[in-house]
Enzyme design. Sequence first.
Site, short mmCIF file in Angstrom:
data_model
loop_
_atom_site.label_atom_id
_atom_site.label_comp_id
_atom_site.label_asym_id
_atom_site.label_seq_id
_atom_site.Cartn_x
_atom_site.Cartn_y
_atom_site.Cartn_z
N GLU A 145 -1.99 -79.65 31.74
CA GLU A 145 -3.19 -80.46 31.94
C GLU A 145 -3.14 -81.69 31.04
OE1 GLU A 145 -6.34 -77.68 31.16
OE2 GLU A 145 -5.69 -77.30 29.14
N LYS A 198 -4.05 -84.28 28.13
CA LYS A 198 -4.55 -84.17 26.76
C LYS A 198 -5.39 -85.41 26.50
CE LYS A 198 -3.13 -83.62 21.98
NZ LYS A 198 -4.42 -84.13 21.59
N ARG A 249 -14.14 -79.27 15.79
CA ARG A 249 -13.05 -78.49 15.23
C ARG A 249 -13.16 -78.35 13.72
NH1 ARG A 249 -7.04 -80.17 14.81
NH2 ARG A 249 -7.26 -79.30 12.75
N GLU A 286 -13.19 -80.60 25.33
CA GLU A 286 -13.09 -81.89 24.65
C GLU A 286 -14.38 -82.68 24.89
OE1 GLU A 286 -10.05 -82.10 23.29
OE2 GLU A 286 -10.00 -84.13 22.50
N LYS A 319 1.42 -79.35 22.61
CA LYS A 319 0.94 -80.68 23.02
C LYS A 319 2.12 -81.61 23.15
CE LYS A 319 -0.45 -81.49 18.23
NZ LYS A 319 -1.60 -81.65 17.35
#
Lengths: 322, 568
Positions: B249, B251, B271, B299, B426
């Site tokens: 997906e 980022k 976070r 996000e 990532k």
Amino acid sequence: MELTDSGLYCRRADAWIDPHRPVRRALITHAHADHAKAGCEEYWATTNSAGILRQRLGQNINLQTLAYGEQHRIGAATLSFHSAGHVLGSAQIRVEVDGEVWVVTGDYKRSADPSCSAFEPVSCDVLITEATFALPIYRWLDGAAIAHDICNWWKSDTTRPSLLFCYAFGKAQRILAELAAIGLDDEVLLHGAVETVTRHYRSAKVAMLPSRPVSEVAKNESLAGRLVLAPPSAHRSSWMRRFQSPQTGFASGWMAVRGARRRRGYERGFVLSDHADWQGLIQTVKESKAKKVFVTHGQNDVLVRYLKEVEGIDATPLSELS
Amino acid sequence: METFGELIDCLDGTSSSLRKVELLKHYLVAVDPKDGCWALALLLGERRRRMLTGRRLREILQESVAFPEWLFNECHSHVGDSAETICLLWPQLKDQCLQRPELKDPQLRELLAAVANKPALHWWMETLLPSLARSSPTQQQEAMLSIWATVPEEHHWLLNKLITGGFRIGVARGLVVKAIAAAFSLRNTDVLERLMGEVEPSAEWFDQLTAPAKQTRRDRGAVPYPFFLASPVQLERMVCTPAEDWWVEWKWDGIRGQLIHRKEGVFLWSRGEELVNVSFPELVTMAKALPVNTVLDGEVICWERDQCRPLPFSNLQRRIGRKHVGAKIRQECPVQFIAYDLLEQEGKDLRAHPLVQRLTALNALNSVADIEESWRLQRSAGHRLESWDHLAQLRTIAGEGGAEGLMLKQLSSPYLAGRQRGHWWKYKLDPMRLDAVLIYAQAGSGRRANLFTDYTFALWDCRATDNNKPKLVTFAKAYSGLGDAEILTLDRWIRSHTRERFGPTRVVEPELVFELGFEGIQPSKRHKCGLAVRFPRILRWRHDRTAQSADCLESAEQLLNSPRGERR
């Protein structure tokens, strides 16, 4: 005296003091690599520094030696060496021409050191002093106090070796002597670079802990609980693989500042310096009674400004010597 | 404070993680919870509240002695830290401070008398230091001199650090967690979960943190789950696994968030474990339409309704840290939540289930669809990876769509806690690059104290000519990217090539060229060059380049129009 590309030059003696490139005649304050360069035609140094100087610059160099305080005339200048208390054989250089006296301190310290003779205050008209640690945050405790700290750190963990990093010439032998002076008699292991210099200290009858090169230790001998002295260049090198999970420390004046230790990656720092601390620098300048002071190496801006503004002494960075 | 001071000295004196955990464990088992809570809060970096500023503490010492201010400043810029500068100078200056007037305030006098009895850490943190912070400047000065004279000098560093709020030593959070777990026979994950949320240093908090493990509560209340973090991709490790095991997906460059809906309300956590409800009120409202006891991971990002690209990160920055987000910002910086994981559904903890199941459940979660604000909740667009060759192609498209890269997640992966390698990766886009000239340098702090490590870089401005010569214009500051050896070399170079000094800043000869990398570029009114870059860092020292051959502002402006350029 004047400043040339090769370093500080005394025209009347036709000699350079600690030149940084090969010259005809070099007067050497001490045998550290940044003060004693190879390739000069003629060297002048103290009797006590001869052994190490020859080892580092070559056995065949043309070396003239003088004892501390012994006067010698070169050209129109009278030259003498006076103890600087930095390392074995280290000297301040006194040059007198037509009644005017200049003293170049080289590196020096004012704290007592069982491995070399003490600093001798010399009065002069013009003083050229170092300023490596010229900030008031630098203040040295006496060597015995640091020796006790090192001893406690070393003896606190007998399950693994204690690797203490320090300069191979001067600091390492001072540590051996300071530890002997507080009453220890254990054998200390030495990295090869430390070992070669230590021999000269032994011939000079400096009282130090017994030592043995690491290379002479049998492969199967346990190194747990042993103190090992090594130069900083050996830190994190393949040489360190010989030791199983050692504790590491570094002995240097720079260790006074926490960030400086963290950056170098040592676990423990011991504040032990062979240079003058802030008070030592100021004391030396005052005792010299010099009318003019030049400052070189390190924090010279700070010392110059302090001497001028606070002590009212005529001081200038050496780089401005015309 | 003595015991804590000794612990700190021991922790500081070893670089071995095992030893650090061991030392901490021994301390925690024996410590009084009233002190233990403060020790943990300090080690976890949770309580770095400033009682006095470093500058104020320096002034206190400086005003008490005959010592030039410039010399104080020289020492400070050499050491890089007020607390440490003071503790190094105190032994030289203390004799001048001995004749001090008697304290007038009886209450403060009584407190200070207690300092000699080696009071416990919590007394310092809860009683003395707060009352010091409240005192008048004169009282502060008298009190500090008395404290310095009484506390043994080996503890001055810690003392000053506690006062200036800059206490930090090299013990990672993970080690503290391990030590707590080891000391009280808990699992690391238990401890991590208990550490989520507000840390309130109190004996109760310490007791709760260290209590024996029980059946976990069904409802965690507002407390977020520990975030599962991805690591930079290691393709060579991955290509030997079947591509179809992976979910891929986009980022996004937003703020990682956990959105919790309970019957008590909605909680949006960042976070950094901060509750950010006030910065994103629209998301809080939207989330009320979710079923109670839903926890989403995703996000938070500024994104206009029905647009195909997100807005630049700077829009998010305008919202963060504000007490109130007004109508103007709401309109100019619209916000969405892109959900990519479902951690809890109807009170059931799904974290142990494989990702593929959690994604199915996330897709089925449909209850906000009928509200007006439903566009604010998006599901992350992802799919199974077709083949490893396809990955490179996806990465190109990612840049065009305004993403900062790709995420690769193993479809069988559970939702773990913290940075655990193997399941989530990532894959960022390559940074944008420009060659810039070093023009200013400033000393760093901490382990970079008295080294010039904060660099300012410039580009050529060929239009605003000064006597027809191009001019260097400040472009970006960068602190990271050089190795230790390069830092030392550059430090020496800076010292010998200083043209001018402005306080701690040195203007150096414009000679050295460095390649800078950055993640985004956009117009800025605040910066001299009219551009602002995101996350600039040094990629390499261009020894092969002269200053004249460095890049111009025009090349930077061209990047604005490139696919990755963020343009409104």
